[in-house]
Design an enzyme around this catalytic site. Structure first.
Site, short mmCIF file in Angstrom:
data_model
loop_
_atom_site.label_atom_id
_atom_site.label_comp_id
_atom_site.label_asym_id
_atom_site.label_seq_id
_atom_site.Cartn_x
_atom_site.Cartn_y
_atom_site.Cartn_z
CB SER A 145 -8.66 19.70 3.73
OG SER A 145 -8.90 19.52 2.34
CE1 TYR A 162 -12.26 16.45 4.74
CE2 TYR A 162 -11.99 17.78 2.77
CZ TYR A 162 -11.46 16.93 3.73
OH TYR A 162 -10.13 16.59 3.68
#
Length: 258
Positions: A145, A162
């Site tokens: 990401s 995350y």
């Protein structure tokens, strides 16, 4: 001129293939000529994607798989190998985005991020890489990401687990790339920014405040559209990237530049 993006005769395995970017990539693989194995936990979602791919005329199987459980992954990869005989491409796409900062998250929430986003890549690769080494060929693409290198200061979108798990994906990608290049295996990572998917449509895309801020800060002025990740996926999955190794390609409309 050779078509370096032609995947005819290749077999692609996609984790997290039941929806979103994984489902889009699976269909793109099929349209490029590859046979496809869809791995995810939800049978009904997998079957819907499978039906779409069958329309392309390519071979496709759907296999229930929980990437956080070793036996589930091993059984799934064995099923794929029994069906197709080999695996050329592994797209490690399964992922979760757990919200919260280190001062508020539970240990279970933290572990959920790392179990899916990092351990899932480890397990799938563990059972796919050996036959790639034997055949002297393989393409591994890990979905990280842009949040591996940037973070969001807005409280409602803090995602520390995350951020850190996706940064770990980049580190794992580089380590695998250096180790397996001698076997004809390329390992690279992709860092998408905001794309509408099942995971984001019920959270980020429902916040007008967040979208306004995102669009203002992003040079492209918008999130990614469905299908805009496929070109990068196909590039890293094909012979067009035969000498590309250990790279982290960000697909974010320029958001990481500002």
């Amino acid at each position: 001129m050779d078509n370096y993006f032609d995947l005819t005769g290749k077999v692609a395995v996609i984790t997290g293939a039941s929806s979103g970017l994984g489902a889009d990539a699976a269909l793109a693989y099929a349209k490029a000529g590859a046979d496809v194995a869809l791995l995810a936990r939800r049978v009904e979602k997998l079957d819907a994607v499978k039906s779409e791919i069958e329309k392309t005329g390519r071979k496709v199987i759907s296999v229930v798989c929980d990437v956080t459980e070793e036996e589930s992954v091993k059984t799934a990869i064995d099923t794929v190998l029994n069906a197709f005989g080999h695996i050329d491409i592994l797209l490690n796409n399964a992922g979760v985005a757990v919200r919260g900062g280190v001062d508020s998250m539970t240990v279970e929430e933290w572990d959920k991020s790392f179990d899916t986003n990092v351990k899932g890549i480890f397990l799938a690769s563990k059972y796919v890489i050996p036959q790639m080494k034997e055949r002297g060929y393989g393409k591994v693409i890990n979905i990280a990401s842009v949040n591996a290198i940037i973070a969001d200061k807005f409280d409602m979108f803090i995602r520390h687990s995350y951020n850190s798990s996706k940064a770990a994906v980049v580190g794992l990608t580089r380590g695998m790339a250096a180790s397996y290049a001698r076997y004809g295996i390329t390992v690279n990572a992709i860092g998408p920014a905001l794309f509408e998917s099942e995971m984001t449509s019920s959270t980020l895309f429902k916040s007008e405040e967040f979208l306004t801020k995102y669009n203002t800060m992003n040079p492209a002025g918008r999130p990614g559209n469905r299908g805009e990740l496929n070109g990068t996926v196909l590039y890293l999955s094909s012979d067009a990237s035969s000498y590309v190794q250990g790279q982290f390609i960000i697909v974010d409309g320029g958001g990481a530049l500002v």
